[in-house]
Design a protein around this motif. Structure first.
Motif, mmCIF file in Angstrom:
data_model
loop_
_atom_site.group_PDB
_atom_site.id
_atom_site.type_symbol
_atom_site.label_atom_id
_atom_site.label_comp_id
_atom_site.label_asym_id
_atom_site.label_seq_id
_atom_site.Cartn_x
_atom_site.Cartn_y
_atom_site.Cartn_z
ATOM 1 N N HIS A 21 37.928 -35.791 -40.685
ATOM 2 C CA HIS A 21 38.956 -34.443 -40.894
ATOM 3 C C HIS A 21 39.964 -34.742 -42.085
ATOM 4 C CE1 HIS A 21 37.606 -33.910 -36.914
ATOM 5 N NE2 HIS A 21 37.717 -32.746 -37.135
ATOM 6 N N SER A 22 40.306 -33.710 -42.846
ATOM 7 C CA SER A 22 41.322 -33.654 -43.822
ATOM 8 C C SER A 22 42.661 -33.487 -43.169
ATOM 9 C CB SER A 22 40.927 -32.573 -44.861
ATOM 10 O OG SER A 22 41.339 -31.208 -44.112
ATOM 11 N N SER A 23 43.667 -33.375 -43.929
ATOM 12 C CA SER A 23 44.848 -33.280 -43.294
ATOM 13 C C SER A 23 45.042 -31.859 -43.180
ATOM 14 C CB SER A 23 46.085 -33.733 -44.279
ATOM 15 O OG SER A 23 45.899 -33.097 -45.716
ATOM 16 N N TRP A 24 46.080 -31.374 -42.484
ATOM 17 C CA TRP A 24 46.337 -29.941 -42.083
ATOM 18 C C TRP A 24 46.958 -29.514 -43.708
ATOM 19 C CZ3 TRP A 24 44.196 -27.638 -38.427
ATOM 20 C CH2 TRP A 24 44.052 -28.051 -37.144
ATOM 21 N N LEU A 25 46.633 -27.904 -43.633
ATOM 22 C CA LEU A 25 47.119 -27.330 -45.023
ATOM 23 C C LEU A 25 47.838 -25.991 -44.586
ATOM 24 C CD1 LEU A 25 47.436 -26.856 -48.134
ATOM 25 C CD2 LEU A 25 45.186 -25.946 -47.913
ATOM 26 N N GLU A 26 48.960 -25.761 -44.574
ATOM 27 C CA GLU A 26 49.467 -24.446 -44.208
ATOM 28 C C GLU A 26 49.070 -23.305 -45.329
ATOM 29 O OE1 GLU A 26 53.672 -22.349 -43.282
ATOM 30 O OE2 GLU A 26 53.659 -24.424 -43.142
ATOM 31 N N ILE A 27 48.873 -22.163 -44.912
ATOM 32 C CA ILE A 27 48.415 -21.109 -45.753
ATOM 33 C C ILE A 27 49.442 -20.016 -45.789
ATOM 34 C CG2 ILE A 27 46.659 -19.507 -46.143
ATOM 35 C CD1 ILE A 27 45.383 -22.027 -46.402
ATOM 36 N N GLY A 28 50.301 -20.148 -46.982
ATOM 37 C CA GLY A 28 51.176 -19.137 -47.238
ATOM 38 C C GLY A 28 51.006 -18.007 -48.040
ATOM 39 N N GLN A 29 51.890 -16.969 -47.777
ATOM 40 C CA GLN A 29 51.695 -15.592 -48.295
ATOM 41 C C GLN A 29 51.814 -15.792 -49.888
ATOM 42 O OE1 GLN A 29 51.452 -12.685 -46.488
ATOM 43 N NE2 GLN A 29 50.408 -12.012 -48.288
ATOM 44 N N GLU A 30 52.114 -16.685 -50.665
ATOM 45 C CA GLU A 30 52.287 -16.770 -52.107
ATOM 46 C C GLU A 30 50.916 -17.310 -52.370
ATOM 47 O OE1 GLU A 30 55.216 -19.388 -53.910
ATOM 48 O OE2 GLU A 30 57.042 -18.081 -52.858
ATOM 49 N N VAL A 95 27.073 -19.563 -45.294
ATOM 50 C CA VAL A 95 28.753 -19.396 -44.931
ATOM 51 C C VAL A 95 28.816 -18.333 -43.875
ATOM 52 C CG1 VAL A 95 30.958 -19.033 -46.125
ATOM 53 C CG2 VAL A 95 29.047 -20.119 -47.558
ATOM 54 N N ARG A 96 29.702 -18.639 -43.168
ATOM 55 C CA ARG A 96 30.113 -17.623 -42.142
ATOM 56 C C ARG A 96 31.745 -17.956 -41.951
ATOM 57 N NH1 ARG A 96 25.752 -16.107 -43.086
ATOM 58 N NH2 ARG A 96 24.212 -15.615 -41.793
ATOM 59 N N PHE A 97 32.459 -16.691 -41.525
ATOM 60 C CA PHE A 97 33.834 -16.729 -41.313
ATOM 61 C C PHE A 97 34.263 -16.456 -39.797
ATOM 62 C CE2 PHE A 97 33.065 -15.743 -45.890
ATOM 63 C CZ PHE A 97 33.757 -17.024 -46.377
ATOM 64 N N PRO A 98 33.977 -17.066 -39.101
ATOM 65 C CA PRO A 98 34.127 -16.774 -37.568
ATOM 66 C C PRO A 98 35.471 -16.225 -37.079
ATOM 67 C CG PRO A 98 32.889 -18.780 -37.834
ATOM 68 C CD PRO A 98 33.505 -18.535 -39.088
ATOM 69 N N ALA A 99 36.581 -16.910 -37.714
ATOM 70 C CA ALA A 99 37.769 -16.342 -37.351
ATOM 71 C C ALA A 99 38.901 -16.258 -38.443
ATOM 72 C CB ALA A 99 38.497 -17.422 -36.138
ATOM 73 N N PRO A 100 39.648 -15.213 -38.560
ATOM 74 C CA PRO A 100 40.597 -15.275 -39.534
ATOM 75 C C PRO A 100 41.768 -16.254 -39.612
ATOM 76 C CG PRO A 100 41.306 -13.705 -38.052
ATOM 77 C CD PRO A 100 39.993 -14.314 -37.467
ATOM 78 N N VAL A 101 42.169 -16.613 -40.843
ATOM 79 C CA VAL A 101 43.225 -17.489 -40.935
ATOM 80 C C VAL A 101 44.759 -16.627 -41.123
ATOM 81 C CG1 VAL A 101 44.442 -19.427 -42.247
ATOM 82 C CG2 VAL A 101 41.867 -19.368 -41.998
ATOM 83 N N LYS A 102 45.142 -16.620 -40.196
ATOM 84 C CA LYS A 102 46.467 -16.234 -40.412
ATOM 85 C C LYS A 102 47.410 -16.631 -41.240
ATOM 86 C CE LYS A 102 46.416 -13.945 -35.676
ATOM 87 N NZ LYS A 102 47.055 -13.781 -34.285
ATOM 88 N N VAL A 103 48.363 -15.954 -42.110
ATOM 89 C CA VAL A 103 49.143 -16.365 -43.018
ATOM 90 C C VAL A 103 50.345 -17.134 -42.162
ATOM 91 C CG1 VAL A 103 51.170 -15.823 -44.642
ATOM 92 C CG2 VAL A 103 48.734 -14.740 -44.974
ATOM 93 N N GLY A 104 50.584 -18.371 -42.600
ATOM 94 C CA GLY A 104 51.444 -19.170 -41.858
ATOM 95 C C GLY A 104 50.813 -20.267 -41.003
ATOM 96 N N GLY A 105 49.280 -20.092 -40.885
ATOM 97 C CA GLY A 105 48.528 -20.864 -39.907
ATOM 98 C C GLY A 105 48.080 -22.037 -40.882
ATOM 99 N N ARG A 106 47.720 -23.140 -40.141
ATOM 100 C CA ARG A 106 47.087 -24.419 -40.729
ATOM 101 C C ARG A 106 45.801 -24.572 -40.419
ATOM 102 N NH1 ARG A 106 50.259 -29.300 -39.476
ATOM 103 N NH2 ARG A 106 49.228 -29.258 -37.347
ATOM 104 N N ILE A 107 44.994 -25.027 -41.628
ATOM 105 C CA ILE A 107 43.719 -25.351 -41.678
ATOM 106 C C ILE A 107 43.346 -26.735 -41.826
ATOM 107 C CG2 ILE A 107 42.960 -22.739 -42.198
ATOM 108 C CD1 ILE A 107 42.281 -23.949 -44.971
ATOM 109 N N ARG A 108 42.144 -27.220 -41.478
ATOM 110 C CA ARG A 108 41.750 -28.553 -41.988
ATOM 111 C C ARG A 108 40.364 -28.522 -42.069
ATOM 112 N NH1 ARG A 108 42.563 -32.879 -36.913
ATOM 113 N NH2 ARG A 108 40.914 -31.904 -35.527
ATOM 114 N N LEU A 109 39.685 -29.597 -42.753
ATOM 115 C CA LEU A 109 38.402 -29.414 -42.957
ATOM 116 C C LEU A 109 37.641 -30.615 -41.933
ATOM 117 C CD1 LEU A 109 35.930 -28.449 -44.627
ATOM 118 C CD2 LEU A 109 36.195 -30.210 -46.355
ATOM 119 N N ALA A 110 36.537 -30.291 -41.707
ATOM 120 C CA ALA A 110 35.626 -31.390 -41.120
ATOM 121 C C ALA A 110 34.403 -31.235 -41.909
ATOM 122 C CB ALA A 110 35.258 -31.138 -39.636
ATOM 123 N N ALA A 111 33.514 -32.778 -42.226
ATOM 124 C CA ALA A 111 32.396 -32.748 -42.982
ATOM 125 C C ALA A 111 31.542 -33.816 -42.542
ATOM 126 C CB ALA A 111 32.791 -32.998 -44.507
#
Length: 152
Positions: A21-30, A95-111
């Motif tokens: 897994h990667s580190s977490w990345l916060e998704i901001g409105q900017e 490619v599929r997008f099962p769930a939305p990423v809310k602004v302010g949420g955090r994502i990470r990648l598994a590969a």
């Protein structure tokens, strides 16, 4: 932890490897606003917090393609490739997008490396399964299978 592969033989040896897994990345409105400007996708669900607050997700969400584009920098945390003269994105098998990423949420990648096979021109084709996870969500933001080509 970053996996390192020096050359095509070491890439081939990664077939079946879980890269973690990667580190977490916060998704901001900017970031969402900037992506909208670059792509011309100015839908209110991404840009208007007040209107989106009354919408189906309770706030603004990242574009699916923004989430997909973040695979690239997150993947560089998981795999470092040396000993090749060129690497290219060859495409996506799905490619599929099962769930939305809310602004302010955090994502990470598994590969996970699915396969690495020889291709013409002294290269290999690497297929990788990606899952973009959302912190606190049972469903991922994105599942994708990407194809890369690396040439010695």
């Amino acid at each position: 932890m970053t996996t390192t592969a020096a050359g095509l033989a070491e890439l081939k040896a990664l077939t079946g490897a879980d890269l973690g897994h990667s580190s977490w990345l916060e998704i901001g409105q900017e970031r969402v606003n900037a992506f909208a400007d670059v792509t011309g996708d100015h839908q209110w669900i991404h840009l208007d917090p007040e209107r989106a607050g009354r919408g189906p997700f309770g706030g603004t969400i990242a574009h699916g393609y923004l989430t997909l584009s973040l695979v690239i920098p997150l993947f560089t945390e998981l795999l470092e490739i040396g000993g090749v003269r060129m690497s290219v994105n060859y495409g996506l098998n799905r490619v599929r997008f099962p769930a939305p990423v809310k602004v302010g949420g955090r994502i990470r990648l598994a590969a996970t490396v699915v396969s690495v096979e020889d291709v013409a021109g002294d290269g290999v084709q690497m297929v990788v399964d990606f899952t973009v996870e959302i912190d606190g969500s049972a469903k991922p933001a994105c599942v994708a299978q990407a194809v890369y080509r690396h040439y010695a």
